[in-house]
Design an enzyme around this catalytic site. Structure first.
Site, mmCIF file in Angstrom:
data_model
loop_
_atom_site.group_PDB
_atom_site.id
_atom_site.type_symbol
_atom_site.label_atom_id
_atom_site.label_comp_id
_atom_site.label_asym_id
_atom_site.label_seq_id
_atom_site.Cartn_x
_atom_site.Cartn_y
_atom_site.Cartn_z
ATOM 1 N N ASN A 1 -39.241 74.732 39.645
ATOM 2 C CA ASN A 1 -37.797 74.875 39.453
ATOM 3 C C ASN A 1 -37.230 73.522 39.063
ATOM 4 O O ASN A 1 -37.074 72.637 39.906
ATOM 5 C CB ASN A 1 -37.157 75.383 40.748
ATOM 6 C CG ASN A 1 -35.646 75.524 40.635
ATOM 7 O OD1 ASN A 1 -35.080 75.435 39.542
ATOM 8 N ND2 ASN A 1 -34.989 75.751 41.763
ATOM 9 N N TRP A 2 -36.931 73.361 37.774
ATOM 10 C CA TRP A 2 -36.461 72.067 37.276
ATOM 11 C C TRP A 2 -35.009 71.794 37.636
ATOM 12 O O TRP A 2 -34.515 70.687 37.435
ATOM 13 C CB TRP A 2 -36.638 71.993 35.760
ATOM 14 C CG TRP A 2 -38.068 72.006 35.311
ATOM 15 C CD1 TRP A 2 -39.184 72.167 36.083
ATOM 16 C CD2 TRP A 2 -38.533 71.850 33.969
ATOM 17 N NE1 TRP A 2 -40.316 72.130 35.303
ATOM 18 C CE2 TRP A 2 -39.955 71.938 33.999
ATOM 19 C CE3 TRP A 2 -37.913 71.663 32.738
ATOM 20 C CZ2 TRP A 2 -40.741 71.828 32.847
ATOM 21 C CZ3 TRP A 2 -38.690 71.563 31.584
ATOM 22 C CH2 TRP A 2 -40.093 71.638 31.650
ATOM 23 N N LYS A 3 -34.300 72.806 38.101
ATOM 24 C CA LYS A 3 -32.896 72.686 38.499
ATOM 25 C C LYS A 3 -32.060 72.083 37.356
ATOM 26 O O LYS A 3 -32.355 72.333 36.189
ATOM 27 C CB LYS A 3 -32.782 71.902 39.806
ATOM 28 C CG LYS A 3 -33.624 72.539 40.931
ATOM 29 C CD LYS A 3 -33.368 71.946 42.295
ATOM 30 C CE LYS A 3 -34.242 72.637 43.332
ATOM 31 N NZ LYS A 3 -33.969 72.161 44.704
ATOM 32 N N HIS B 1 -31.413 81.533 45.098
ATOM 33 C CA HIS B 1 -31.791 80.231 45.642
ATOM 34 C C HIS B 1 -30.688 79.770 46.597
ATOM 35 O O HIS B 1 -29.503 80.057 46.390
ATOM 36 C CB HIS B 1 -31.982 79.230 44.509
ATOM 37 C CG HIS B 1 -32.631 77.952 44.936
ATOM 38 N ND1 HIS B 1 -31.926 76.935 45.559
ATOM 39 C CD2 HIS B 1 -33.915 77.526 44.851
ATOM 40 C CE1 HIS B 1 -32.755 75.948 45.828
ATOM 41 N NE2 HIS B 1 -33.961 76.274 45.418
ATOM 42 N N GLU C 1 -29.262 77.081 46.934
ATOM 43 C CA GLU C 1 -28.215 76.296 46.276
ATOM 44 C C GLU C 1 -27.212 77.213 45.581
ATOM 45 O O GLU C 1 -26.022 76.889 45.509
ATOM 46 C CB GLU C 1 -28.859 75.318 45.290
ATOM 47 C CG GLU C 1 -29.619 74.208 46.005
ATOM 48 C CD GLU C 1 -30.672 73.515 45.157
ATOM 49 O OE1 GLU C 1 -31.353 72.640 45.703
ATOM 50 O OE2 GLU C 1 -30.815 73.859 43.965
ATOM 51 N N GLU D 1 -37.845 79.473 51.361
ATOM 52 C CA GLU D 1 -37.455 78.060 51.309
ATOM 53 C C GLU D 1 -36.497 77.768 52.465
ATOM 54 O O GLU D 1 -35.308 78.080 52.366
ATOM 55 C CB GLU D 1 -36.772 77.740 49.981
ATOM 56 C CG GLU D 1 -37.684 77.776 48.774
ATOM 57 C CD GLU D 1 -37.060 77.067 47.592
ATOM 58 O OE1 GLU D 1 -37.703 76.164 47.033
ATOM 59 O OE2 GLU D 1 -35.911 77.398 47.237
ATOM 60 N N GLY E 1 -35.688 69.400 49.267
ATOM 61 C CA GLY E 1 -35.323 68.080 48.780
ATOM 62 C C GLY E 1 -35.185 67.021 49.846
ATOM 63 O O GLY E 1 -34.742 65.897 49.561
ATOM 64 N N SER F 1 -39.872 70.918 49.735
ATOM 65 C CA SER F 1 -40.593 69.640 49.802
ATOM 66 C C SER F 1 -42.107 69.821 49.692
ATOM 67 O O SER F 1 -42.883 69.161 50.396
ATOM 68 C CB SER F 1 -40.225 68.878 51.084
ATOM 69 O OG SER F 1 -38.847 68.536 51.088
ATOM 70 N N GLY G 1 -39.804 72.128 43.683
ATOM 71 C CA GLY G 1 -38.585 71.547 43.146
ATOM 72 C C GLY G 1 -38.836 70.183 42.528
ATOM 73 O O GLY G 1 -39.312 70.058 41.418
ATOM 74 N N GLY G 2 -38.536 69.123 43.276
ATOM 75 C CA GLY G 2 -38.623 67.764 42.730
ATOM 76 C C GLY G 2 -39.969 67.415 42.151
ATOM 77 O O GLY G 2 -40.061 66.746 41.112
#
Length: 252
Positions: free
Chosen positions: A12-14, A98, A100, A168, A174, A213, A234-235
């Site tokens: 997920n590049w967000k 998600h 977010e 998640e 994150g 994470s 994610g990151g």
């Protein structure tokens, strides 16, 4: 992992990067595909980067997905993107619900379910996210909260459409923090039980991803847990080497 289920590693590049960054990242993933022969790979760039990422990937080796879609098929919905538009752009998947989106846009389980229904009708595979807050976990409510999200967010044809559920924990996204392996295993076991109850004969093999994470240093141990059929990254998905290392952990 679940026996007989092929793992899925999703990135997920967000809301990150430029068109040039997206092309370079996709090319980096494509160049290292031989490192992850035992997993399906999925990348989910921002909407504006979908086409350039898919073209740089060569369209076929790695699946492409959106990060959200509208529950509506078309019409006067300024700023929204329909599931059919994503499919037309070459997507095969879409991330929905998600945390977010749930937090920043107030999305409810019912809205997520409507989006998942629209995704399936457009031929997309929905990746529906669920997870508890830190306060909910501290109160001992983590499993009931996630079970309720599963029941409320998945449409009746979810399992038949090969839908994916991603757990998640909100407090781990994150932050560099992850639940213990025992906590992940317990939650994925509860999720499996809920899916089996909702979708008899199909919920046993619905893919369950862990996210929050995930990084190369913990991927091997997490992916070895029962009912963990991959990862939503994610990151670490913003670096081709890290993303591929996580995918390679499937073989380890």
């Amino acid at each position: 992992m679940t026996p007989g289920v092929r793992p899925l590693i999703a990135g997920n590049w967000k809301m990150n990067g430029t068109l040039r960054d997206a092309a370079a990242l996709a090319e980096g993933v494509r160049a290292g595909l031989d490192r992850a022969p035992n997993a399906d790979l999925l990348i989910c760039p921002p909407f504006l980067h979908l086409h350039v990422a898919a073209a740089s990937m060569g369209w076929k080796p790695v699946a492409i997905g959106g990060q959200d879609c509208s529950a509506e098929a078309n019409g006067a919905h300024t700023g929204d993107v329909s599931a059919a538009m994503l499919a037309d752009a070459g997507c095969g998947f879409v991330i929905l619900g998600h945390s977010e989106r749930r937090a920043d846009h107030g999305e409810t389980d019912a809205q997520v379910q409507a989006k998942a229904r629209a995704a399936i009708e457009a031929g997309l595979i929905p990746v529906v996210c669920v997870g508890e807050t830190e306060a909910q976990r501290d109160a001992g409510e983590a499993e009931p909260v996630v079970a309720a999200q599963i029941a409320g967010s998945l449409p009746p044809d979810f399992a038949r459409a090969k839908g994916v559920v991603a757990y998640e924990p909100v407090w781990a996204i994150g932050t560099g923090r992850t639940p213990t392996e025992a906590d992940i295993s317990a939650m994925h076991g509860r999720m499996r039980a809920e899916l089996v109850a909702l979708f008899p004969g199909q919920g046993e093999t619905t893919r369950l991803l862990y996210g929050g994470s995930v990084k190369p240093s913990n991927a091997v141990s997490i992916l070895a847990l029962p009912n963990v059929d991959g990862a939503l990254v994610g990151g670490a998905s913003l670096k081709a080497d890290d993303f591929l290392a996580i995918a390679a952990a499937v073989s380890a």
